[in-house]
Write an enzyme that holds these catalytic residues in place. Structure first.
Site, short mmCIF file in Angstrom:
data_model
loop_
_atom_site.label_atom_id
_atom_site.label_comp_id
_atom_site.label_asym_id
_atom_site.label_seq_id
_atom_site.Cartn_x
_atom_site.Cartn_y
_atom_site.Cartn_z
N SER A 85 5.71 -25.00 5.84
CA SER A 85 5.08 -23.98 4.99
C SER A 85 6.00 -22.79 4.74
O SER A 85 6.85 -22.45 5.57
CB SER A 85 3.79 -23.48 5.64
N ARG A 89 -32.91 -22.08 28.82
CA ARG A 89 -33.26 -20.75 28.32
C ARG A 89 -34.75 -20.67 27.98
O ARG A 89 -35.26 -21.46 27.17
CB ARG A 89 -32.42 -20.44 27.08
N GLY A 107 -27.27 -16.86 20.72
CA GLY A 107 -27.53 -15.45 20.53
C GLY A 107 -26.34 -14.58 20.88
O GLY A 107 -25.18 -15.03 20.89
N PHE A 111 7.26 -27.74 13.62
CA PHE A 111 7.27 -28.39 12.31
C PHE A 111 7.26 -27.28 11.28
O PHE A 111 6.27 -26.58 11.11
CB PHE A 111 6.03 -29.27 12.19
N GLN A 169 -39.50 -26.85 17.92
CA GLN A 169 -39.06 -27.87 16.97
C GLN A 169 -37.88 -27.39 16.13
O GLN A 169 -36.96 -28.16 15.84
CB GLN A 169 -40.22 -28.26 16.06
N GLY A 180 5.08 -18.95 -0.27
CA GLY A 180 4.50 -19.43 -1.52
C GLY A 180 4.26 -20.92 -1.56
O GLY A 180 4.04 -21.49 -2.63
N GLU A 198 -2.39 -28.11 7.66
CA GLU A 198 -2.12 -29.52 7.36
C GLU A 198 -2.94 -30.01 6.16
O GLU A 198 -3.41 -31.15 6.12
CB GLU A 198 -2.37 -30.40 8.60
N GLY A 258 2.04 -23.42 0.81
CA GLY A 258 1.21 -23.81 1.93
C GLY A 258 0.71 -25.22 1.73
O GLY A 258 1.41 -26.20 1.98
#
Length: 399
Positions: free
Chosen positions: A118, A257, A350, A115, A268, A121, A374, A123
């Site tokens: 774009s 873990r 982590g 497709f 918590q 200049g 899009e 988008g």
């Protein structure tokens, strides 16, 4: 089936899709070269019947496919979606000859579609495109550039949009079906963050004729916006699938873990973050399903300026059922939520999540782009606001 629930057969189908993704598609995805079209993967999508369903199912089924595949294998999801995006205009607007030539090849996974809207200049402001189609006898010559085009320059054909008339904005844009072997068409790969093929195209007097037009001359922007209104909620489904994968990984990791004398899930601060992740994923999922259901119930049309036209104050961009607003809300909520969920998942995992090859490292790269393509998040907000004010004006006028 209610808007906010899935029937048992749909839930079963989603589970089957996840199994196919894990056992049939993920191994092929792992063998593919980064940033290149994975033709064996596309062929497998065709062999499994998934590409055919792009053209025989509604928006909700498209969302279920994209979410289910993305949860297991984002490469398979993206390959499927790009085939749909590139070939849907041919399915919806193509002539009998165009459909007969290309759709069987797409469905079988033998032809790769793209497709091409774009430009460097143009988008999110798609109506600003400048690629020019100049009359040459009974046809045109296309001259200009396309940029950020998924599957370029490896696609076998392009749904390509060019300016055939002098009027600015959406008026005067025509959609063409351009086979990749046309003289004057070339392109390059672009090295991008997301691991799927994206490239640029250069058109130097590429010849096209009346037989290559998709829809009506001058009606190309309508073709583009109707296609995007179908696919925008499913971009949200892609994001939901990635977010769910990140949540699944986080639940498993924090449950096993050990830290500070027990599993992370006992803390918590961790448990509340996981709860917020789940809340966001489910909220986005429901918004996506609602937008897709609205489309399937007959709210898929747009005015002549489409969603981006509405963002700029154009005359189109919606209908009585508010499909443009719903589609924009679904894409905005889902993509922004997925970004937050994946980021939180990385934080809770982590340093291990930052290693190359880790699921979350992969998702962290994948999840960023949907907030831009899009229609960027900023455009979606503009569409939503414009549609709300249009609705308010209609209500005032009816009093």
């Amino acid at each position: 089936m209610g808007t906010f629930s899935l029937a048992p057969d749909q839930l079963t189908w989603c589970a089957e899709l996840r199994a196919l993704a894990e056992h049939d598609l993920a191994p092929l995805a792992e063998q593919g070269a980064p940033d290149r079209v994975n033709r064996p993967l596309v062929a497998a999508l065709g062999r499994l019947g998934l590409l055919e369903r792009l053209f025989t199912s509604g928006a909700l089924d498209l969302c279920l496919m994209r979410e289910s595949l993305a949860r297991i294998c984002t490469e398979a999801e993206t390959a499927l979606a790009l085939q749909g995006l590139g070939a849907h205009p041919v399915h919806a607007y193509g002539t009998k000859e165009q459909r007969a030539r290309w759709l069987p090849e797409v469905v079988a996974g033998r032809a790769v579609a793209a497709f091409a809207l774009s430009e460097p200049g143009a988008g999110s402001d798609a109506a600003a495109l400048t690629l020019r189609a100049r009359r040459d006898g009974a046809g045109w010559r296309l001259t200009g550039e396309k940029y950020w085009i998924s599957n370029a320059p490896e696609a076998d054909f392009y749904t390509l949009f060019a300016r055939t008339g002098p009027a600015p904005g959406a008026a005067g844009i025509t959609a063409f079906l351009v086979p990749a072997d046309r003289p004057g068409l070339s392109g390059d790969h672009l090295d991008m963050l997301a691991p799927h093929p994206i490239g640029s195209l250069v058109l130097d007097g590429v010849p096209v004729g009346e037989e290559d037009v998709l829809g009506e001359p001058g009606g190309g922007f309508r073709v583009a916006m109707r296609t995007l209104n179908l696919f925008r909620p499913s971009v949200g489904a892609f994001a939901v699938g990635m977010a769910q994968a990140a949540l699944d990984a986080t639940l498993a990791h924090t449950a096993r873990r050990e830290a500070f004398g027990g599993p992370l899930s006992d803390l918590q601060a961790v448990a509340h973050q996981v709860a917020d992740m789940a809340l966001g994923v489910e909220s986005a999922r429901l918004m996506v399903y609602a937008a897709a259901a609205a489309y399937d119930e007959g709210a898929g049309g747009v005015g002549s300026a489409g969603a981006e036209g509405a963002a700029r104050g154009g005359t189109g961009g919606g209908d009585a059922e508010g499909v443009a607003r719903r589609a924009a809300m679904a894409k905005l909520l889902a993509t922004e939520t997925a970004q937050r969920v994946v980021d939180t998942a990385v934080q809770l995992h982590g340093a291990r999540a930052l290693r190359s090859g880790h699921l979350l490292e992969h998702l962290y790269r994948e999840v960023r782009a949907p907030r831009i393509y899009e229609g960027a998040s900023e455009v979606q907000r503009a569409v939503i606001a414009r549609e709300l004010y249009k609705q308010q004006a209609r209500q005032e006028a009816s009093r």
